[in-house]
Design a protein around this motif. Structure first.
Motif, PDB file in Angstrom:
ATOM      1  N   GLU A  18      -5.910   0.830   3.653  1.00 16.00           N
ATOM      2  CA  GLU A  18      -6.769   0.956   2.307  1.00 16.00           C
ATOM      3  C   GLU A  18      -6.315   1.178   1.534  1.00 16.00           C
ATOM      4  O   GLU A  18      -6.033   0.518   0.314  1.00 16.00           O
ATOM      5  CB  GLU A  18      -7.880   1.834   2.157  1.00 16.00           C
ATOM      6  CG  GLU A  18      -8.795   1.564   1.328  1.00 16.00           C
ATOM      7  CD  GLU A  18      -9.373   3.270   1.480  1.00 16.00           C
ATOM      8  OE1 GLU A  18     -10.592   3.473   2.327  1.00 16.00           O
ATOM      9  OE2 GLU A  18      -9.691   3.263   0.399  1.00 16.00           O
ATOM     10  N   GLN A  19      -5.313   1.767   1.271  1.00 18.96           N
ATOM     11  CA  GLN A  19      -4.635   2.909   0.250  1.00 18.96           C
ATOM     12  C   GLN A  19      -3.253   1.590  -0.512  1.00 18.96           C
ATOM     13  O   GLN A  19      -3.503   1.572  -1.293  1.00 18.96           O
ATOM     14  CB  GLN A  19      -4.002   3.587   1.020  1.00 18.96           C
ATOM     15  CG  GLN A  19      -3.266   4.581  -0.633  1.00 18.96           C
ATOM     16  CD  GLN A  19      -2.390   5.417   0.173  1.00 18.96           C
ATOM     17  OE1 GLN A  19      -3.048   6.579   0.707  1.00 18.96           O
ATOM     18  NE2 GLN A  19      -1.843   6.162  -0.357  1.00 18.96           N
ATOM     19  N   GLU A  20      -3.140   1.198   0.440  1.00 16.68           N
ATOM     20  CA  GLU A  20      -2.012  -0.501   0.169  1.00 16.68           C
ATOM     21  C   GLU A  20      -2.783  -1.379  -0.635  1.00 16.68           C
ATOM     22  O   GLU A  20      -2.105  -1.563  -1.302  1.00 16.68           O
ATOM     23  CB  GLU A  20      -1.100  -0.602   1.372  1.00 16.68           C
ATOM     24  CG  GLU A  20      -0.060  -1.344   0.978  1.00 16.68           C
ATOM     25  CD  GLU A  20       0.671  -0.997   2.712  1.00 16.68           C
ATOM     26  OE1 GLU A  20       0.984  -2.305   2.284  1.00 16.68           O
ATOM     27  OE2 GLU A  20       0.007  -0.485   3.492  1.00 16.68           O
ATOM     28  N   VAL A  54      -5.756  -0.917  -2.377  1.00 17.42           N
ATOM     29  CA  VAL A  54      -6.306  -0.288  -3.488  1.00 17.42           C
ATOM     30  C   VAL A  54      -4.997  -0.511  -4.715  1.00 17.42           C
ATOM     31  O   VAL A  54      -5.231  -0.769  -5.577  1.00 17.42           O
ATOM     32  CB  VAL A  54      -6.350   1.330  -3.266  1.00 17.42           C
ATOM     33  CG1 VAL A  54      -6.834   1.605  -5.258  1.00 17.42           C
ATOM     34  CG2 VAL A  54      -7.865   0.966  -2.081  1.00 17.42           C
ATOM     35  N   LEU A  55      -4.280   0.295  -3.716  1.00 15.44           N
ATOM     36  CA  LEU A  55      -3.044  -0.143  -4.675  1.00 15.44           C
ATOM     37  C   LEU A  55      -2.087  -0.548  -4.988  1.00 15.44           C
ATOM     38  O   LEU A  55      -1.495  -1.680  -6.246  1.00 15.44           O
ATOM     39  CB  LEU A  55      -1.135   1.099  -4.573  1.00 15.44           C
ATOM     40  CG  LEU A  55      -1.835   3.034  -4.339  1.00 15.44           C
ATOM     41  CD1 LEU A  55      -0.799   2.824  -3.434  1.00 15.44           C
ATOM     42  CD2 LEU A  55      -1.978   3.257  -5.447  1.00 15.44           C
ATOM     43  N   ALA A  56      -2.302  -2.104  -4.372  1.00 16.45           N
ATOM     44  CA  ALA A  56      -1.363  -3.326  -4.954  1.00 16.45           C
ATOM     45  C   ALA A  56      -2.800  -3.983  -6.013  1.00 16.45           C
ATOM     46  O   ALA A  56      -2.195  -4.952  -6.884  1.00 16.45           O
ATOM     47  CB  ALA A  56      -1.961  -4.261  -3.626  1.00 16.45           C
ATOM     48  N   GLU A  92      -4.540  -2.263  -8.460  1.00 15.59           N
ATOM     49  CA  GLU A  92      -4.837  -1.667  -9.493  1.00 15.59           C
ATOM     50  C   GLU A  92      -3.566  -2.349  -9.909  1.00 15.59           C
ATOM     51  O   GLU A  92      -3.652  -2.051 -11.051  1.00 15.59           O
ATOM     52  CB  GLU A  92      -4.585  -0.302  -8.499  1.00 15.59           C
ATOM     53  CG  GLU A  92      -4.581   1.281 -10.135  1.00 15.59           C
ATOM     54  CD  GLU A  92      -4.327   2.415  -8.658  1.00 15.59           C
ATOM     55  OE1 GLU A  92      -5.333   2.831  -8.251  1.00 15.59           O
ATOM     56  OE2 GLU A  92      -3.108   2.653  -9.532  1.00 15.59           O
ATOM     57  N   GLY A  93      -2.373  -2.610  -9.431  1.00 16.05           N
ATOM     58  CA  GLY A  93      -1.073  -2.471  -9.713  1.00 16.05           C
ATOM     59  C   GLY A  93      -1.190  -4.130 -10.263  1.00 16.05           C
ATOM     60  O   GLY A  93      -0.737  -4.447 -11.473  1.00 16.05           O
ATOM     61  N   LEU A 125     -13.424  -1.364  -8.029  1.00 14.70           N
ATOM     62  CA  LEU A 125     -13.558  -1.171  -6.696  1.00 14.70           C
ATOM     63  C   LEU A 125     -15.158  -0.471  -6.192  1.00 14.70           C
ATOM     64  O   LEU A 125     -15.282   0.550  -6.866  1.00 14.70           O
ATOM     65  CB  LEU A 125     -12.460  -1.515  -5.732  1.00 14.70           C
ATOM     66  CG  LEU A 125     -12.052  -0.083  -5.261  1.00 14.70           C
ATOM     67  CD1 LEU A 125     -12.287   0.512  -3.733  1.00 14.70           C
ATOM     68  CD2 LEU A 125     -10.032  -0.512  -5.477  1.00 14.70           C
ATOM     69  N   LYS A 134     -15.478   1.317  -1.971  1.00 13.58           N
ATOM     70  CA  LYS A 134     -15.460   1.440  -1.363  1.00 13.58           C
ATOM     71  C   LYS A 134     -16.251   1.398   0.020  1.00 13.58           C
ATOM     72  O   LYS A 134     -17.391   2.743  -0.272  1.00 13.58           O
ATOM     73  CB  LYS A 134     -13.758   1.534  -0.355  1.00 13.58           C
ATOM     74  CG  LYS A 134     -14.185   2.914  -0.859  1.00 13.58           C
ATOM     75  CD  LYS A 134     -12.852   3.943  -0.616  1.00 13.58           C
ATOM     76  CE  LYS A 134     -12.639   5.043  -1.417  1.00 13.58           C
ATOM     77  NZ  LYS A 134     -11.889   5.709  -0.485  1.00 13.58           N
ATOM     78  N   ASP A 160     -17.927   4.499  -2.531  1.00 12.99           N
ATOM     79  CA  ASP A 160     -17.432   5.355  -2.898  1.00 12.99           C
ATOM     80  C   ASP A 160     -16.670   4.360  -3.961  1.00 12.99           C
ATOM     81  O   ASP A 160     -16.816   3.211  -3.403  1.00 12.99           O
ATOM     82  CB  ASP A 160     -16.177   6.194  -2.187  1.00 12.99           C
ATOM     83  CG  ASP A 160     -16.611   7.337  -1.231  1.00 12.99           C
ATOM     84  OD1 ASP A 160     -17.399   7.893  -2.287  1.00 12.99           O
ATOM     85  OD2 ASP A 160     -16.143   7.474  -0.222  1.00 12.99           O
ATOM     86  N   ARG A 212     -14.705   3.692  -7.959  1.00 15.54           N
ATOM     87  CA  ARG A 212     -14.056   3.534  -9.402  1.00 15.54           C
ATOM     88  C   ARG A 212     -14.592   2.306 -10.272  1.00 15.54           C
ATOM     89  O   ARG A 212     -14.722   0.771 -10.271  1.00 15.54           O
ATOM     90  CB  ARG A 212     -12.452   3.626  -9.503  1.00 15.54           C
ATOM     91  CG  ARG A 212     -11.518   2.747  -8.801  1.00 15.54           C
ATOM     92  CD  ARG A 212     -10.645   3.401  -8.653  1.00 15.54           C
ATOM     93  NE  ARG A 212      -9.939   2.553  -8.590  1.00 15.54           N
ATOM     94  CZ  ARG A 212      -7.795   2.510  -8.124  1.00 15.54           C
ATOM     95  NH1 ARG A 212      -7.710   3.840  -8.308  1.00 15.54           N
ATOM     96  NH2 ARG A 212      -6.662   1.672  -7.225  1.00 15.54           N
ATOM     97  N   LEU A 233       5.813  -1.545  -5.842  1.00 13.53           N
ATOM     98  CA  LEU A 233       4.836  -2.205  -6.429  1.00 13.53           C
ATOM     99  C   LEU A 233       4.772   0.092  -8.066  1.00 13.53           C
ATOM    100  O   LEU A 233       4.687   0.414  -7.630  1.00 13.53           O
ATOM    101  CB  LEU A 233       3.575  -1.491  -6.671  1.00 13.53           C
ATOM    102  CG  LEU A 233       2.808  -2.706  -5.750  1.00 13.53           C
ATOM    103  CD1 LEU A 233       1.516  -2.075  -4.644  1.00 13.53           C
ATOM    104  CD2 LEU A 233       2.023  -3.388  -6.314  1.00 13.53           C
ATOM    105  N   GLU A 234       3.937  -0.977  -9.074  1.00 10.06           N
ATOM    106  CA  GLU A 234       3.841  -0.232 -10.663  1.00 10.06           C
ATOM    107  C   GLU A 234       2.945   0.969  -9.991  1.00 10.06           C
ATOM    108  O   GLU A 234       1.315  -0.130 -10.298  1.00 10.06           O
ATOM    109  CB  GLU A 234       3.762  -0.694 -11.431  1.00 10.06           C
ATOM    110  CG  GLU A 234       4.435  -0.155 -12.478  1.00 10.06           C
ATOM    111  CD  GLU A 234       4.329  -0.868 -14.034  1.00 10.06           C
ATOM    112  OE1 GLU A 234       4.603  -1.936 -13.645  1.00 10.06           O
ATOM    113  OE2 GLU A 234       3.700  -0.212 -14.840  1.00 10.06           O
ATOM    114  N   THR A 273       0.070   2.474 -12.094  1.00 11.54           N
ATOM    115  CA  THR A 273      -0.529   2.277 -13.305  1.00 11.54           C
ATOM    116  C   THR A 273      -1.775   3.190 -13.909  1.00 11.54           C
ATOM    117  O   THR A 273      -1.574   3.407 -14.966  1.00 11.54           O
ATOM    118  CB  THR A 273      -1.180   0.711 -13.857  1.00 11.54           C
ATOM    119  OG1 THR A 273      -1.826   1.050 -12.939  1.00 11.54           O
ATOM    120  CG2 THR A 273      -0.193  -0.396 -13.710  1.00 11.54           C
TER     121      THR A 273
END
Lengths: 105, 138
Positions: free
Chosen positions: A13-15, A17-19, A21-22, A28, A30, B34, B36, B70-71, B73
């Motif tokens: 999930e975290q991976e 989400v970070l991607a 976001e980038g 999103l 969840k 949850d 955002r 990855l940046e 942000t």
């Protein structure tokens, strides 16, 4: 607009989400879900797991971005083993921001 | 038929339910989710300026090796805000009325009021009787 619902491994999930976001898709929703797929769950020796925990990531994006977002999720959530999950894309007629009441994403 | 998915504040749920009751569409599904939005989960924009940067670093999500490239942000820590998601399926002609009412009840003019999505639904079946389409949601 398209709604993208991705059922992915909770540990990915975290991976994902970070991607996202980038790539400029920070919004999103969840939720934790349980399910099974084509393989009818998971058989480990004598134990059969019928309902496997997954994370459902739901996001709504513009039509043009849908493919891109699906690609990102697919790239990041992939392990190559069964149970990587599914991604569903469905049409959205309208999206409203409650704060402003405007019909924009 | 349309599905209305509204992601709203937790404390606005009772009011929203009462409003839907009054409009005559009491059936709904509620989920705890949850999420955002555009503000990237920054619930407390004013507080953020007083928060030392070290605090944010301490709680910041630790990226896994594969995302180092990855940046990241976000200027501040990304929080997921707990919300309630209502899903209701209604006939086409009342969609705008219900959307307007949900907006009216849930508006606080602060960020985080939520989003409403309207999705097309092709068919609905009432399990008990096997009714389809309009009868199933009537």
């Amino acid at each position: 607009m398209k709604m993208i619902r991705a059922f992915i491994r909770p540990e990915k999930e975290q991976e994902v989400v970070l991607a996202l976001e980038g790539a400029g898709f920070p919004s999103l929703t969840k939720m934790p879900v349980f399910g099974r797929g084509k393989q009818k769950g998971l058989q480990v020796g004598p134990v059969h797991y019928d309902e496997l925990p997954k994370t459902l990531i739901m996001t709504v994006v513009d039509n043009d971005d849908a493919d891109k977002v699906v690609k990102i999720i697919q790239d990041k959530a992939k392990t190559g083993f069964i149970g990587d999950g599914k991604i569903f894309v469905s049409p959205v007629d309208a999206a409203y921001t409650v704060r402003t009441g405007e019909a924009v994403l | 038929m349309k599905e209305i998915s509204a992601i709203i504040r937790r404390d606005k749920l009772p009011e929203t339910k009462t409003m839907l009751d009054e409009l005559g569409y009491p059936s709904l599904t509620i989920q705890s989710v949850d999420g955002r939005g555009k503000q990237k989960g920054a619930m407390c924009a004013e507080m953020d300026s007083e928060m030392p940067d070290s605090y944010c670093t301490a709680v910041k999500l630790t990226p896994t090796p594969s995302v180092y490239a990855l940046e990241h942000t976000l200027p501040k820590v990304a929080l997921y805000v707990p919300k309630r998601m209502l899903t209701i399926v209604v006939p086409d002609d009342v969609v705008s009325k219900i959307v307007k009412s949900i907006i009216k009840v849930n508006q606080t003019s602060q960020h985080g009021d939520g989003k409403i999505f309207v999705l097309p639904i092709e068919d609905a079946v009432r399990v008990r009787t096997g009714e389809h389409d309009g009868e199933a949601i009537a």
